[in-house]
Write a protein that holds these residues in place. Structure first.
Motif, mmCIF file in Angstrom:
data_model
loop_
_atom_site.group_PDB
_atom_site.id
_atom_site.type_symbol
_atom_site.label_atom_id
_atom_site.label_comp_id
_atom_site.label_asym_id
_atom_site.label_seq_id
_atom_site.Cartn_x
_atom_site.Cartn_y
_atom_site.Cartn_z
ATOM 1 N N TYR A 10 -7.796 6.966 -0.443
ATOM 2 C CA TYR A 10 -8.028 7.467 0.916
ATOM 3 C C TYR A 10 -8.361 6.342 1.896
ATOM 4 O O TYR A 10 -7.944 6.378 3.056
ATOM 5 C CB TYR A 10 -9.092 8.563 0.928
ATOM 6 C CG TYR A 10 -8.570 9.857 0.359
ATOM 7 C CD1 TYR A 10 -7.499 10.526 0.955
ATOM 8 C CD2 TYR A 10 -9.109 10.409 -0.796
ATOM 9 C CE1 TYR A 10 -6.983 11.705 0.428
ATOM 10 C CE2 TYR A 10 -8.601 11.595 -1.335
ATOM 11 C CZ TYR A 10 -7.547 12.224 -0.714
ATOM 12 O OH TYR A 10 -7.037 13.388 -1.240
ATOM 13 N N ALA A 11 -9.079 5.345 1.436
ATOM 14 C CA ALA A 11 -9.377 4.193 2.296
ATOM 15 C C ALA A 11 -8.090 3.454 2.666
ATOM 16 O O ALA A 11 -7.900 3.040 3.821
ATOM 17 C CB ALA A 11 -10.353 3.252 1.606
ATOM 18 N N ILE A 65 0.841 -1.198 0.000
ATOM 19 C CA ILE A 65 0.000 0.000 0.000
ATOM 20 C C ILE A 65 0.876 1.249 0.000
ATOM 21 O O ILE A 65 0.628 2.193 -0.753
ATOM 22 C CB ILE A 65 -0.990 -0.006 1.186
ATOM 23 C CG1 ILE A 65 -2.062 -1.078 0.950
ATOM 24 C CG2 ILE A 65 -1.629 1.364 1.377
ATOM 25 C CD1 ILE A 65 -2.972 -1.332 2.142
ATOM 26 N N HIS A 66 1.913 1.264 0.824
ATOM 27 C CA HIS A 66 2.841 2.408 0.849
ATOM 28 C C HIS A 66 3.425 2.656 -0.545
ATOM 29 O O HIS A 66 3.514 3.802 -0.998
ATOM 30 C CB HIS A 66 3.979 2.180 1.847
ATOM 31 C CG HIS A 66 3.675 2.581 3.234
ATOM 32 N ND1 HIS A 66 3.528 3.887 3.624
ATOM 33 C CD2 HIS A 66 3.483 1.836 4.356
ATOM 34 C CE1 HIS A 66 3.259 3.931 4.909
ATOM 35 N NE2 HIS A 66 3.214 2.702 5.372
ATOM 36 N N THR A 67 3.840 1.595 -1.198
ATOM 37 C CA THR A 67 4.417 1.723 -2.538
ATOM 38 C C THR A 67 3.402 2.334 -3.501
ATOM 39 O O THR A 67 3.723 3.262 -4.254
ATOM 40 C CB THR A 67 4.891 0.346 -3.050
ATOM 41 O OG1 THR A 67 5.899 -0.139 -2.159
ATOM 42 C CG2 THR A 67 5.441 0.431 -4.468
ATOM 43 N N GLN A 71 -3.030 3.989 8.661
ATOM 44 C CA GLN A 71 -2.891 4.900 9.799
ATOM 45 C C GLN A 71 -3.474 4.304 11.070
ATOM 46 O O GLN A 71 -2.950 4.504 12.157
ATOM 47 C CB GLN A 71 -3.572 6.245 9.504
ATOM 48 C CG GLN A 71 -2.951 7.025 8.369
ATOM 49 C CD GLN A 71 -1.469 7.272 8.570
ATOM 50 O OE1 GLN A 71 -1.040 7.742 9.606
ATOM 51 N NE2 GLN A 71 -0.678 6.928 7.569
ATOM 52 N N LYS A 72 -4.558 3.562 10.938
ATOM 53 C CA LYS A 72 -5.234 3.035 12.133
ATOM 54 C C LYS A 72 -4.864 1.588 12.462
ATOM 55 O O LYS A 72 -5.339 1.043 13.429
ATOM 56 C CB LYS A 72 -6.747 3.163 11.994
ATOM 57 C CG LYS A 72 -7.372 2.251 10.961
ATOM 58 C CD LYS A 72 -8.871 2.379 10.966
ATOM 59 C CE LYS A 72 -9.475 1.372 10.000
ATOM 60 N NZ LYS A 72 -10.893 1.347 10.039
ATOM 61 N N GLN A 73 -4.017 0.970 11.667
ATOM 62 C CA GLN A 73 -3.622 -0.422 11.860
ATOM 63 C C GLN A 73 -4.840 -1.324 12.056
ATOM 64 O O GLN A 73 -5.110 -1.816 13.143
ATOM 65 C CB GLN A 73 -2.651 -0.573 13.023
ATOM 66 C CG GLN A 73 -1.309 0.040 12.746
ATOM 67 C CD GLN A 73 -0.279 -0.356 13.762
ATOM 68 O OE1 GLN A 73 -0.595 -0.649 14.902
ATOM 69 N NE2 GLN A 73 0.967 -0.369 13.353
ATOM 70 N N CYS A 74 -5.535 -1.565 10.985
ATOM 71 C CA CYS A 74 -6.735 -2.387 11.015
ATOM 72 C C CYS A 74 -6.380 -3.877 11.016
ATOM 73 O O CYS A 74 -5.211 -4.236 11.036
ATOM 74 C CB CYS A 74 -7.622 -2.018 9.837
ATOM 75 S SG CYS A 74 -6.804 -2.188 8.251
ATOM 76 N N SER A 75 -7.390 -4.716 10.971
ATOM 77 C CA SER A 75 -7.185 -6.165 11.005
ATOM 78 C C SER A 75 -6.580 -6.670 9.694
ATOM 79 O O SER A 75 -6.564 -5.963 8.681
ATOM 80 C CB SER A 75 -8.515 -6.878 11.238
ATOM 81 O OG SER A 75 -9.316 -6.812 10.066
#
Length: 188
Positions: free
Chosen positions: A152-153, A124-126, A159-163
Motif C-alpha cells: 500500500y505504501a 514498483i508497477h511490475t 499515485q502522488k509522485q513523491c521525491s
C-alpha cells in the motif's frame, strides 16, 4: 528543416546512423561535443538572443536528443528506424521555453534523474502486478502483514509522485517485504 540537438556521451558510434535517419526525415541534426555541453540549449539550437558562454563542458555518459518543434509521428518514425539500425536514443526531450535557457549538461542531469525515478516507478508497477498471483493463505500472517503494508505504501507513492529519495525507499521496502514473505506451514 527543423533542428534536433544530439549529444552522444555514452555511445558515439551511433552518430552516423542517427544523423542519417534524421536527415531522411528532413530534420537537421546538430551534434554537440563534450566541450559544448556547458552551453545553453537555446544557443546550441541556434536560437536568436543566445550567446556562447566561456565554460567548457565535460563528458557525461548519456545520449540525448532534443527536438525543436517536431511532431509525434516524426518522432515515432525516428524511433522505428533507429530500432532497425540498432541506434536507439532512449533519452529524448522537446525544446521548451523553460529548458532552452538551461545548460545542456544540466538538462542531461535532470533527464538522468527522471529516468532513474521512472525506472523505480516501473519496478514498483511490475511488483504490484505480480502481487495478483500471490495467495494470502500461502504465507505467514506476520510476513504477509509486512508485505501488505509495503504494498500500500508503494501504491500510494506512485499515485502522488513523491521525491526520488522517497520512491527509492518505498521500492526497497516493498522489495524487502516481498523477499521476506515466509511460506505458511501446511496443517495436516
Amino acid at each position: 528543416m527543423k533542428n534536433v540537438l544530439l549529444y552522444f556521451g555514452a555511445n558515439p558510434e551511433k552518430k552516423d546512423n542517427v544523423c542519417k535517419i534524421l536527415e531522411d526525415l528532413h530534420l537537421t541534426p546538430i551534434v554537440v561535443s563534450d566541450e559544448e555541453n556547458s552551453q545553453q540549449v537555446g544557443y546550441l539550437m541556434k536560437l536568436a538572443d543566445f550567446t556562447k558562454q566561456s565554460e567548457k563542458g565535460e563528458r557525461i555518459a548519456m545520449d540525448l536528443m532534443v527536438f525543436e518543434d517536431v511532431d509525434d509521428d516524426t518522432i515515432r518514425e525516428f524511433t522505428k528506424f533507429s530500432k532497425l539500425l540498432h541506434c536507439e536514443m532512449p533519452q529524448k526531450a522537446m525544446l521548451t521555453e523553460h529548458n532552452k535557457n538551461w545548460k545542456l549538461c544540466d538538462l542531461l542531469q535532470e533527464i538522468e534523474k527522471e529516468h532513474a525515478y521512472f525506472a523505480y516507478v516501473e519496478k514498483i508497477h511490475t511488483m504490484l502486478n505480480e502481487s495478483q498471483h500471490l495467495i494470502i493463505d500461502d504465507y505467514t500472517k506476520d510476513s504477509w502483514k509486512a508485505y501488505e503494508t509495503a504494498f500500500y505504501a508503494a501504491y500510494d507513492a506512485i499515485q502522488k509522485q513523491c521525491s526520488m529519495d522517497e520512491i527509492k525507499a518505498v521500492y526497497e521496502r516493498f522489495y524487502k517485504a516481498k523477499e521476506g514473505l515466509k511460506t505458511a506451514q501446511a496443517t495436516p
